[in-house]
Design an enzyme around this catalytic site. Sequence first.
Site, PDB file in Angstrom:
ATOM      1  CE  LYS A 108      -8.911   9.093  -0.003  1.00 49.20           C
ATOM      2  NZ  LYS A 108      -8.752   9.086   1.409  1.00 49.20           N
TER       3      LYS A 108
ATOM      4  CE  LYS B  66      -4.233   6.912   0.896  1.00 47.37           C
ATOM      5  NZ  LYS B  66      -4.380   7.840   2.096  1.00 47.37           N
TER       6      LYS B  66
ATOM      7  CE  LYS C 299      -7.764   9.511   7.784  1.00 47.26           C
ATOM      8  NZ  LYS C 299      -6.519   9.467   6.916  1.00 47.26           N
TER       9      LYS C 299
ATOM     10  CD  GLU D  49     -10.237   6.568   3.088  1.00 44.96           C
ATOM     11  OE1 GLU D  49     -10.185   7.117   1.965  1.00 44.96           O
ATOM     12  OE2 GLU D  49      -9.264   6.979   3.956  1.00 44.96           O
TER      13      GLU D  49
ATOM     14  CG  ASP E 127      -6.514  12.938   6.681  1.00 41.69           C
ATOM     15  OD1 ASP E 127      -6.966  12.865   7.886  1.00 41.69           O
ATOM     16  OD2 ASP E 127      -5.977  11.986   6.328  1.00 41.69           O
TER      17      ASP E 127
ATOM     18  CG  HIS F   4      -2.017   0.888   1.394  1.00 42.43           C
ATOM     19  ND1 HIS F   4      -3.009   0.934   0.250  1.00 42.43           N
ATOM     20  CD2 HIS F   4      -2.169   2.180   1.917  1.00 42.43           C
ATOM     21  CE1 HIS F   4      -4.019   1.832   0.626  1.00 42.43           C
ATOM     22  NE2 HIS F   4      -3.333   2.460   1.383  1.00 42.43           N
TER      23      HIS F   4
ATOM     24  CD  GLU G 263      -7.316  12.259   2.550  1.00 39.04           C
ATOM     25  OE1 GLU G 263      -7.499  11.904   3.789  1.00 39.04           O
ATOM     26  OE2 GLU G 263      -8.153  11.476   1.750  1.00 39.04           O
TER      27      GLU G 263
ATOM     28  CG  ASP H 109      -4.519  11.247   0.948  1.00 41.68           C
ATOM     29  OD1 ASP H 109      -4.133  12.267   1.118  1.00 41.68           O
ATOM     30  OD2 ASP H 109      -4.799  10.323   1.706  1.00 41.68           O
TER      31      ASP H 109
END
Length: 394
Positions: free
Chosen positions: A168, A170, A276, A330, A252, A23, A225, A199
């Site tokens: 989304k 990254k 979050k 998410e 964020d 990831h 984001e 993001d």
Amino acid sequence: MSSRFPIERIEARILDIPTIRPHKLSFGSISRQSPVIVQLWLANGACGFGEAATIGGPSWNEESPEGIQHAISNYLAPALLGQDGAHFEAALARMDLACKGNAFAKSAVEMALIDAVSRSLDLPAWQLLGGKRHQSLPLAWTLASGDVIRDLDEAQLRLEQKRHRIFKMKIGARSPAQDVAHVAQIARGLAGRATLTVDVNQAWDGNTARRYLPQLIDAGVSLIEQPVAKWNVEALQTLTSTLGDRASIMADETVCTPQDAMRLARGQACHVFSLKVAKHGGLLRTRQVAAVAEAADIGWYGGTMLETSIGSAASAHVFSTLGTQHHGCELFGPQLLVDDIVTERMVIRDFELQLPDGPGFGVEVDLAQLRRFDRAHAGQTPSVIDLGRSATTV
């Protein structure tokens, strides 16, 4: 007055769970998650679970799994033993006195406490958090392999399975021009079939963002984001005002506390808050940040720290109580892990996460799985990870 739900014992453990694929984020790549799982017992025998997950250890913020476990075991747990577990705000105040900061650690303890009390009352946790306003939320999936073909294959599979149609990406690890080209390729491959967000994970400065965000929007991105560093509120203000209605800017890392939320609201520095539970310091404080958003006509998005089903279900419960001006969620963390620690995951149907009912957070922990991934037991028992099985279930 005697305590109705005295807290008897609190334990914290670190798990190590591999991910189904790397990831990749702007600050690195992860191939495993190491969540801290809190188990809390009340004197009546009820047991609740909480979780604090970090992304890449302390790469995302100051707290690490080891630090979270230490803060809970040595400071937060001793401050709460014997106290009435039903007094949630009082418990938060005691934790604040015992330990400054450490929002992730506090969120995991508060989560376990709310789960235990909800189970004692045989109620879903959302009933103790203000009442449910959503039964389901559109569920996003992050395309973060770094490879266009693999990302498009992932997206296609999830569209066919009717699991996700919000994707989304990254970005921020490569040059801005390379990132734009990468996003544009994926956007062309998904044209008209999905909603696209990016993001940047704080990777760009203000000038870079002003130059390249319009190109991302032209490619089809509708939500952006944290394009700049968390301290750079002035750049967020500029981007929010200059982009107009072409796309939405989401904060964020810049929005953790209610005070952060107030600053952004006053400065009209974003269109959306990424919520979050861990970074806000718990479920109750997530609601406080969300209240500022609602009062300021700012939307919200249900973010993730890639939790297991424990933290994901807890987040789902608090998100279910929030207002209607949202951009989905998410809470896909369990799908990114090779295996989970509950007997049954939350249901995904028709591109939406079905928010669980109780008791507690509505998921049951598999104690054998908890022991399997427990770092303290590493090497004591065989660990068999069936990637073929996981690929058919995610």
